[in-house]
Design a protein around this motif. Sequence first.
Motif, PDB file in Angstrom:
ATOM      1  N   TRP A 170       0.909  -1.167  -0.013  1.00  0.00           N
ATOM      2  CA  TRP A 170       0.249  -0.123   0.071  1.00  0.00           C
ATOM      3  C   TRP A 170       0.702   1.054   0.065  1.00  0.00           C
ATOM      4  N   LYS A 171       2.053   1.235  -0.065  1.00  0.00           N
ATOM      5  CA  LYS A 171       3.080   2.407   0.069  1.00  0.00           C
ATOM      6  C   LYS A 171       3.252   2.873  -1.333  1.00  0.00           C
ATOM      7  N   LEU A 172       3.494   4.164  -1.472  1.00  0.00           N
ATOM      8  CA  LEU A 172       3.822   4.934  -2.694  1.00  0.00           C
ATOM      9  C   LEU A 172       4.939   4.290  -3.297  1.00  0.00           C
ATOM     10  N   LYS A 173       4.928   3.997  -4.452  1.00  0.00           N
ATOM     11  CA  LYS A 173       6.134   3.556  -5.259  1.00  0.00           C
ATOM     12  C   LYS A 173       7.067   4.481  -5.695  1.00  0.00           C
ATOM     13  N   GLN A 174       6.524   5.588  -5.610  1.00  0.00           N
ATOM     14  CA  GLN A 174       7.849   6.705  -6.093  1.00  0.00           C
ATOM     15  C   GLN A 174       8.044   7.745  -4.901  1.00  0.00           C
ATOM     16  N   ALA A 175       9.138   8.298  -4.845  1.00  0.00           N
ATOM     17  CA  ALA A 175       9.608   9.361  -4.029  1.00  0.00           C
ATOM     18  C   ALA A 175       8.887  10.630  -4.495  1.00  0.00           C
ATOM     19  N   VAL A 176       8.562  11.543  -3.627  1.00  0.00           N
ATOM     20  CA  VAL A 176       7.992  12.841  -3.798  1.00  0.00           C
ATOM     21  C   VAL A 176       8.883  13.886  -2.826  1.00  0.00           C
ATOM     22  N   VAL A 177       9.495  14.623  -3.629  1.00  0.00           N
ATOM     23  CA  VAL A 177      10.285  15.888  -3.286  1.00  0.00           C
ATOM     24  C   VAL A 177       9.375  16.763  -2.396  1.00  0.00           C
ATOM     25  N   ASP A 178      10.259  17.316  -1.677  1.00  0.00           N
ATOM     26  CA  ASP A 178       9.336  18.389  -0.510  1.00  0.00           C
ATOM     27  C   ASP A 178       8.799  19.489  -1.518  1.00  0.00           C
ATOM     28  N   TYR A 179       9.336  20.047  -2.416  1.00  0.00           N
ATOM     29  CA  TYR A 179       8.972  21.209  -3.276  1.00  0.00           C
ATOM     30  C   TYR A 179       7.765  20.893  -4.111  1.00  0.00           C
ATOM     31  N   VAL A 180       7.251  19.700  -4.216  1.00  0.00           N
ATOM     32  CA  VAL A 180       6.181  19.329  -4.944  1.00  0.00           C
ATOM     33  C   VAL A 180       5.162  19.743  -3.898  1.00  0.00           C
ATOM     34  N   THR A 181       4.293  20.813  -4.321  1.00  0.00           N
ATOM     35  CA  THR A 181       3.123  21.026  -3.236  1.00  0.00           C
ATOM     36  C   THR A 181       1.896  20.660  -3.483  1.00  0.00           C
ATOM     37  N   ASP A 182       1.570  20.304  -4.811  1.00  0.00           N
ATOM     38  CA  ASP A 182       0.187  19.708  -5.112  1.00  0.00           C
ATOM     39  C   ASP A 182       0.230  18.099  -5.079  1.00  0.00           C
ATOM     40  N   VAL A 183      -0.071  17.597  -4.212  1.00  0.00           N
ATOM     41  CA  VAL A 183       0.304  16.028  -4.139  1.00  0.00           C
ATOM     42  C   VAL A 183      -1.374  15.480  -4.071  1.00  0.00           C
ATOM     43  N   SER A 184      -2.513  15.944  -4.213  1.00  0.00           N
ATOM     44  CA  SER A 184      -3.608  15.723  -4.082  1.00  0.00           C
ATOM     45  C   SER A 184      -4.148  14.362  -4.893  1.00  0.00           C
ATOM     46  N   ALA A 185      -3.352  14.045  -6.068  1.00  0.00           N
ATOM     47  CA  ALA A 185      -3.792  13.042  -6.938  1.00  0.00           C
ATOM     48  C   ALA A 185      -3.014  11.899  -6.776  1.00  0.00           C
ATOM     49  N   LEU A 186      -1.920  11.822  -6.004  1.00  0.00           N
ATOM     50  CA  LEU A 186      -1.176  10.713  -5.699  1.00  0.00           C
ATOM     51  C   LEU A 186      -1.607   9.735  -4.806  1.00  0.00           C
ATOM     52  N   PRO A 187      -2.381   9.933  -3.619  1.00  0.00           N
ATOM     53  CA  PRO A 187      -2.983   8.933  -2.924  1.00  0.00           C
ATOM     54  C   PRO A 187      -3.578   7.955  -3.521  1.00  0.00           C
ATOM     55  N   THR A 188      -4.378   8.192  -4.780  1.00  0.00           N
ATOM     56  CA  THR A 188      -5.141   7.165  -5.495  1.00  0.00           C
ATOM     57  C   THR A 188      -4.482   6.946  -6.667  1.00  0.00           C
ATOM     58  N   SER A 189      -3.087   7.149  -6.943  1.00  0.00           N
ATOM     59  CA  SER A 189      -2.433   6.918  -8.237  1.00  0.00           C
ATOM     60  C   SER A 189      -2.173   5.413  -8.471  1.00  0.00           C
ATOM     61  N   GLN A 190      -1.920   4.736  -7.288  1.00  0.00           N
ATOM     62  CA  GLN A 190      -1.753   3.054  -7.461  1.00  0.00           C
ATOM     63  C   GLN A 190      -3.038   2.421  -7.520  1.00  0.00           C
ATOM     64  N   LEU A 191      -4.288   2.934  -7.587  1.00  0.00           N
ATOM     65  CA  LEU A 191      -5.352   2.003  -7.225  1.00  0.00           C
ATOM     66  C   LEU A 191      -5.724   1.395  -8.693  1.00  0.00           C
ATOM     67  N   THR A 192      -6.596   0.315  -8.412  1.00  0.00           N
ATOM     68  CA  THR A 192      -7.124  -0.263  -9.813  1.00  0.00           C
ATOM     69  C   THR A 192      -8.352   0.613 -10.223  1.00  0.00           C
ATOM     70  N   PRO A 193      -8.616   0.362 -11.368  1.00  0.00           N
ATOM     71  CA  PRO A 193     -10.160   1.091 -11.585  1.00  0.00           C
ATOM     72  C   PRO A 193     -11.075   0.876 -10.557  1.00  0.00           C
ATOM     73  N   ARG A 194     -11.275  -0.432 -10.275  1.00  0.00           N
ATOM     74  CA  ARG A 194     -12.512  -0.693  -9.391  1.00  0.00           C
ATOM     75  C   ARG A 194     -12.222  -0.001  -7.942  1.00  0.00           C
ATOM     76  N   GLU A 195     -10.898   0.043  -7.441  1.00  0.00           N
ATOM     77  CA  GLU A 195     -10.689   0.856  -6.462  1.00  0.00           C
ATOM     78  C   GLU A 195     -10.861   2.070  -6.489  1.00  0.00           C
ATOM     79  N   ILE A 196     -10.489   2.872  -7.640  1.00  0.00           N
ATOM     80  CA  ILE A 196     -10.948   4.285  -7.705  1.00  0.00           C
ATOM     81  C   ILE A 196     -12.380   4.399  -7.862  1.00  0.00           C
ATOM     82  N   GLU A 197     -13.246   3.514  -8.380  1.00  0.00           N
ATOM     83  CA  GLU A 197     -14.562   3.789  -8.566  1.00  0.00           C
ATOM     84  C   GLU A 197     -15.055   3.637  -6.799  1.00  0.00           C
TER      85      GLU A 197
END
Length: 580
Positions: free
Chosen positions: A47-74
Amino acid sequence: MTVDSHSTCVVLKNSADSAAISQMNWKEISERKTKQRQALLDRWPEWKLKQAVVDYVTDVSALPTSQLTPREIEIVHQDATSLVHSMRDRRYTALEVIKAFCHVATIAQGLTNCLTEIMFEDGLKRAAELDRHLEKTGEVVGPLHGLPVSVKDHILVKNYDTSTGYIAWAFNSATKDAVAVDILRKAGAVLYVKTANPQTLLSLETNNNIFGRTCNPFNRTLTSGGSSGGESALIAVHGSPMGIGTDIGGSIRIPAAHMGLYGLKGSVARMPHAGLVGSHDGMDAIIGALGPIATSGRDLSLFCRVMLQYEPWLVEPQLLEIPWKQHVVDGEGIPEKLSIAILWDDGVVGPHPPILDALKRTKDALLAAGHEVIPWIPVDHQNAWDIITKLYFLDGGAEYREILKDDPAVPQSNWILSQVPNNGRPFTVAEIFQLNLARDTFRCKIAAHWNDTRLKTTTGRHVDAILCPVAPTLAPPHDTTQWWGYTSYWNLLDFPAAVFPVGRFKAQGYTPLDISAEYTIPVHARNAVEHSVRAQWDPVIYDNAPVSLQLVGRRLNEEKVLAILRMVEDAFDTSRMVII
């Protein structure tokens, strides 16, 4: 330490190694708590994010659902009402639903620092039990069967820590559930995380020395709000469909507003409140309210309906025996033509331009839909703040200072303690009597002011609700919140208030609307706080921040507020998410 004055007993127990913990300094306690949290998250590496996110990236709102399956996103993009219907109809199992939300919550924690207690194992076990029950009996356990619900840290959940943002209170697990949590379990909800709240709880940002600061996922340089800021950050990125917050000065409404969510602060004694851990237990000159934060207006009603369905007044005698009136929420008795009063400026700190724009657009939409809109004349907002701060600090802040003696005050704690009146001295009994009288006199004055609006409406009725800002700014930079008056005012009056989203602010190419026909902005700042808030305004700072407004009703009229909210949204379709 005890639970609040609406509980019946002490329900916290010290950790088995409390002697060793008592010898630790605050940094060592923080390190131990955060390591425990991480160890529990590490049990599910998938369930962990597979990519590193640097501190200066401010908008991270899309990342928490980025690894979900289409059914999970639904699944995670549905509101609570849709989810409980889908699980009842067996479109989804409770187990696959809780797994999807645990996945998002894990990533959200790494990006925003929104979680405190990890209860995934219990949640997965409970979801599997609920699935077996439905398969065997063909019936759901209750109206929230399988619904994941997140819980603010200072609300008791049996067998889990309730540190409440205080170093001194860490490693004290609850021996029973809060009344609201008990009802959630009976209704079939699945509990899986507790969420961050600030040191002291009396803060509109979320930061403490145990877990650190919670950030806004839409712009991590901005606050998530407080004191239910962990809830709002988690729900905003679809890590929870519904959460429980509390509010004594804005602590449900501010986080909901800063995240583009829905939140409801009811009047005192409507929703169950027993089983909360916090300072000033036993103080009832001003009392907080427990309520929901969610992704839709109808979910606010769902929460309240379920809470009162279980008759909490039978176990919490302080509550009023007022069953939920869903027929009112559905529109019964609500006039087709509303009369809405708009508060453009509270007379102390004027709102930033995007908030005035939102009021203007909403007014125009209401008029276009055939409703009536009149100005709400502000009354004594500075005086209201002066009264409520005295009620917050009847002991002169002594309890806060005592609890924080080995727990350095974070910036917002320092700020609220700077507001302590009476030169830091406790009020005498005689002075407290006078403060209670001043509070009640103020409430009568505003009730009369509301009644007098019937002289200004074309219907001859007083206004149905007040539309106003939630704060003078959008989610501000960390450690800069300094005016609570747009929310705490309604706490003092004990009026119910709902927050709802109207859009997202984009700095590029922004031009404020012309509101000169509605409201004249003062040329000069009227006080030092307004001067400071005005100096904060820079469109770039607030880029990507949600824009929200607040709808206020008369005392104990929660159902009517939610009915009117639905009509306002019908007039101003927030599903369009207009870019302000």
